[in-house]
Design a protein around this motif. Sequence first.
Motif, short mmCIF file in Angstrom:
data_model
loop_
_atom_site.label_atom_id
_atom_site.label_comp_id
_atom_site.label_asym_id
_atom_site.label_seq_id
_atom_site.Cartn_x
_atom_site.Cartn_y
_atom_site.Cartn_z
N PRO A 176 34.63 38.18 33.31
CA PRO A 176 35.15 37.59 34.55
C PRO A 176 36.51 38.20 34.89
CG PRO A 176 34.28 35.89 33.12
CD PRO A 176 34.25 37.16 32.33
N GLY A 177 36.69 38.50 36.15
CA GLY A 177 37.95 39.10 36.60
C GLY A 177 37.87 40.60 36.81
N VAL A 178 36.71 41.20 36.55
CA VAL A 178 36.53 42.64 36.74
C VAL A 178 35.95 42.86 38.13
CG1 VAL A 178 35.17 44.65 36.02
CG2 VAL A 178 36.26 43.22 34.32
N ILE A 194 32.41 42.14 42.92
CA ILE A 194 33.02 41.25 41.94
C ILE A 194 32.00 40.96 40.85
CG2 ILE A 194 34.09 38.99 41.56
CD1 ILE A 194 34.86 39.04 44.54
N TRP A 195 32.38 41.15 39.58
CA TRP A 195 31.45 40.88 38.49
C TRP A 195 31.34 39.38 38.28
CZ3 TRP A 195 31.28 38.42 33.79
CH2 TRP A 195 30.14 38.68 33.02
N MET A 196 30.10 38.91 38.14
CA MET A 196 29.83 37.50 37.86
C MET A 196 28.85 37.43 36.70
SD MET A 196 30.02 35.56 41.40
CE MET A 196 31.40 35.84 42.49
N VAL A 251 43.70 36.60 39.48
CA VAL A 251 44.04 38.02 39.58
C VAL A 251 42.87 38.81 38.98
CG1 VAL A 251 45.65 39.82 38.87
CG2 VAL A 251 46.50 37.55 39.45
N PHE A 252 42.41 39.79 39.70
CA PHE A 252 41.29 40.62 39.28
C PHE A 252 41.81 42.00 38.88
CE2 PHE A 252 39.63 37.42 42.08
CZ PHE A 252 38.43 37.04 41.52
#
Length: 187
Positions: A112-114, A165-167, A148-149
């Motif tokens: 998460p966040g990538v 966005i990676w999920m 923050v990503f």
Amino acid sequence: MSYTIFQSICAAALLAGSACATPALPDSSVAAAAVRDALTVRPAVPAAPSAAQQAAQNRAAAIASTQAVREPVALTPIRGKTAIARSTAYNSVPGQTDATPFITATGTRTRPGVVALSRDLLRVFPYGTRVTIEDLSGRYNSMLRGRVFMVEDTMAARKTNSVDIWMPTRTEALNWGARQIRITAVR
């Protein structure tokens, strides 16, 4: 001439009543030159790398470049830059990624966040940039507020002005859908 062919010719000549002479051997200098040429070490011609080898080399170069530069993102001139882009979501399945679905373009594991950027946005927000994302429709701003990503992945070459966005699950990615967002570089 091979020995079996020579035997066949000799047998035919003897049946015809002719003499069969053995073939003459080459001069010893010719034989010595052939042996010398065979023993001479020649530099190997490198084979052209396959697509998989080229991709691995590119990935290794990207990892090396991100690891070599260890200056804080806050000191880079991109801080505060923004862009409005199309956003989608992805998760780690081979149909949505390359052959290594859990490894990003920078060599880190997905988490998460990538985020993955299209190649045109990577020129503005290079690997390692920390960014915030604002949903311009307002629907997901509560989920994105304060997050923050990290830019660690890239998208297919055909994509432009896009953020992925990676999920962790397919359901979350489908619920995100496609939308307009504002991406901003932060410290």
